[in-house]
Scaffold this motif. Structure first.
Motif: not given
Length: 190
Positions: A138-144
């Motif tokens: 799991l790699q937390p990523q920015l997301s609109v």
């Protein structure tokens, strides 16, 4: 006589081309040799501007030096994560091993919302009768789309809840440091 003029013209043309080619090669060779000779002289002193720039580059390299924390393998029942602390951009490695056939539920990752509340970030279903062992990154990523606009929304203590079981929750922290090379992935998106 008619054949001598065209042959003479061809010979003169070839000679002119040969002279230009030789001069061109000599001028390029001399430039390269001068440059090479200049770079190989160790006895020249660096200008203050060049030394300052070299010092600045070295300082940036030392500040950006990244060594991942050693793996700790935090465990709750058949669930394990590899560290207690991550930097932005690092993958969280989850191992699920040895689920019983009757164990079924979800691994729920909660990210910090503020000092007192957290919100669900991601869930992973599991079913021991289907698969008793598997790994997940799991790699937390920015997301609109998810409304996760800035890196600050990931920083803090996360909780992993094992829904459908009695296993204790696990916690890990994401720091404000960014994995070198991933800085662009954490520029605000909203």
């Amino acid at each position: 006589m008619n054949k001598v003029i065209p042959i003479s013209a061809i010979i003169v043309t070839v000679a002119i081309i040969a002279i230009f080619t030789i001069n061109f090669e000599q001028s390029n060779t001399m430039e390269v040799e001068d440059t090479m000779d200049r770079e190989l002289r160790p006895d020249e002193e660096l200008t203050p501007e060049i030394q300052e720039k070299l010092d600045e580059i070295e300082k940036i390299n030392l500040e950006n030096e990244y060594n991942p924390k050693p793996r700790e393998w935090i465990t709750s029942g058949p669930f394990q994560i590899d560290r207690s602390e991550y930097v932005l951009g690092e993958k969280i490695f989850l191992i699920i091993g040895g689920l019983q056939e009757n164990e079924k539920g979800q691994v729920a990752f909660y990210r910090p919302q503020n000092n007192t509340h957290s919100t669900i970030y991601f869930t992973i279903p599991f079913d021991g009768s289907d698969k008793s062992v598997f790994n997940y990154y799991l790699q937390p990523q920015l997301s609109v789309q998810k409304g996760l606009c800035t890196a600050e929304e990931f920083i803090g203590t996360w909780t992993i809840v094992f829904r459908g079981t009695n296993y204790e929750n696990l916690q890990f922290k994401i720091t404000d440091q960014i994995l070198p090379g991933d800085e662009g992935d954490f520029e605000p998106v909203c």
